[in-house]
Design a protein around this motif. Structure first.
Motif, short mmCIF file in Angstrom:
data_model
loop_
_atom_site.label_atom_id
_atom_site.label_comp_id
_atom_site.label_asym_id
_atom_site.label_seq_id
_atom_site.Cartn_x
_atom_site.Cartn_y
_atom_site.Cartn_z
N UNK A 163 -65.74 -37.96 28.68
CA UNK A 163 -65.22 -37.83 27.31
C UNK A 163 -65.67 -36.54 26.62
N UNK A 164 -65.86 -35.48 27.40
CA UNK A 164 -66.14 -34.19 26.79
C UNK A 164 -64.88 -33.62 26.15
N UNK A 165 -63.75 -34.06 26.64
CA UNK A 165 -62.46 -33.72 26.04
C UNK A 165 -61.55 -34.92 26.24
N UNK A 166 -60.72 -35.19 25.25
CA UNK A 166 -59.89 -36.39 25.29
C UNK A 166 -58.90 -36.34 26.45
N UNK A 167 -58.88 -37.43 27.23
CA UNK A 167 -57.95 -37.52 28.34
C UNK A 167 -56.56 -37.82 27.82
N UNK A 168 -55.56 -37.03 28.18
CA UNK A 168 -54.22 -37.24 27.63
C UNK A 168 -53.47 -38.34 28.37
#
Length: 352
Positions: free
Chosen positions: A163-168
């Motif tokens: 969750x370091x970047x939102x998974x699309x």
């Protein structure tokens, strides 16, 4: 008011009509002209029985230091006192630190922008250095490009997993729209590595300086964005400089030159096509997410091509048989892939 009806008659016995005289009112005298002060309420006036005139009370006010005192305001006969009490003047103090806060915010944004530009150049420089070193001892640009996409795929998966970047959430229609972008992105990086393996790094990037030229042409062809005379005038020196550098380049060869030119064409095709993808708001996604998906798709597209063209050559056994230092080659190839993905991510951050 009374009205009088009459009928035209020729008889001379009727006396001519005379105007009626108004009977003076003992308690009121008709003013000679309109006085707007009469609109004032009856609570602030009185009648003088001697002169039959309306007399207004005289008012005076002392100089008072009380800000809310009614006596500190001049008397207005057209506004009742009940309404005058509602009008108050209040001053709001502006904090002295407001201007300082805006200056600090502007300074912070400037520092962040400068830091991003510095990181972009730093990662790009080290990518070219390590990539050139690997390509000199292992001249297989298809395998090297596939390895860079593989490292990028691992980094993207790591970001989404923790969750370091939102998974699309990507639909099939979106993947179909992104597929052309992934194809030209794969070709662009492959042609860049082919050029770096054939000519000097400086000459490759000199040729890649013509990217604005291809961007203007492709935007006019596919987007209908016609360039202005100022844009055309700024591109002419770039084209002339690249032509002059190509003529005087010591490491010039046609394979490296056309590979760099093909890289310009494919990379700018990616930029132009990205403007036509995700037109609808419900299908839109940010640049970092789009680049992450393109990286994964590029690895999936290039992996079978690599096996078909080069086979499995990037193994420790093959590198040892070729007389290469396995640890050093792997380390530089890994650092080149990390720097490649890092400078691409920083470039997308600068686009926001």
């Amino acid at each position: 008011m009374q009205s009088t009806a009459f009928t035209p008659c020729s008889s001379s016995s009727l006396s001519p009509l005379k105007p009626r005289r108004l009977v003076a009112n003992p308690t009121y005298s008709l003013p000679s002209r309109f006085d707007p002060i009469r609109a004032f309420s009856s609570s602030s006036k009185r009648h003088d029985p001697a002169s039959n005139n309306v007399v207004f009370p005289r008012r005076s006010w002392p100089l008072s230091s009380a800000p809310n005192s009614a006596l500190s305001r001049p008397w207005n006969p057209l506004v009742p006192e009940s309404k005058m009490e509602r009008f108050e003047v209040k001053a709001t103090a502006v904090p002295e630190s407001a201007g300082e806060g805006e200056e600090k915010s502007s300074l912070t944004k400037t520092l962040q922008l400068g830091l991003l530009f510095g990181l972009w150049y730093l990662f790009n420089i080290y990518f070219n250095i390590y990539n050139k070193q690997v390509l000199k001892v292992f001249p297989n640009p298809v395998t090297i490009t596939a390895a860079q996409f593989a490292v990028g795929t691992v980094l993207v998966s790591f970001m989404w997993t923790f969750n370091l970047y939102k998974k699309p959430k990507v639909s099939g229609a979106q993947l179909a729209a992104i597929l052309p972008l992934a194809v030209v992105h794969t070709l662009g990086n492959l042609f860049t590595n082919m050029s770096l393996g054939k000519v000097a790094v400086s000459f490759t990037h000199t040729i890649k300086a013509m990217e604005p030229f291809f961007s203007v042409i492709l935007s006019a062809m596919f987007l209908g964005e016609m360039p202005t005379l100022w844009v055309v005038g700024s591109i002419i020196p770039i084209v002339g400089g690249v032509a002059l550098a190509s003529v005087t380049e010591a490491s010039f060869n046609w394979a490296g030159f056309w590979s760099a030119m093909a890289s310009n064409l494919t990379n700018q095709s990616r930029n132009v096509l990205s403007k036509k993808v995700m037109v609808k708001k419900e299908e839109s996604m940010d640049n970092i997410t789009l680049f992450s998906i393109i990286t994964i798709m590029s690895f999936i597209l290039l992996a079978p091509v690599t096996i078909f063209m080069d086979g499995v050559k990037f193994t420790p056994a093959y590198l040892q048989s070729a007389g290469l230092n396995v640890k050093e080659t792997y380390t530089r190839a890994f650092l080149a892939a990390i720097c490649f993905h890092a400078y691409q991510q920083v470039r997308l951050l600068l686009c926001f």
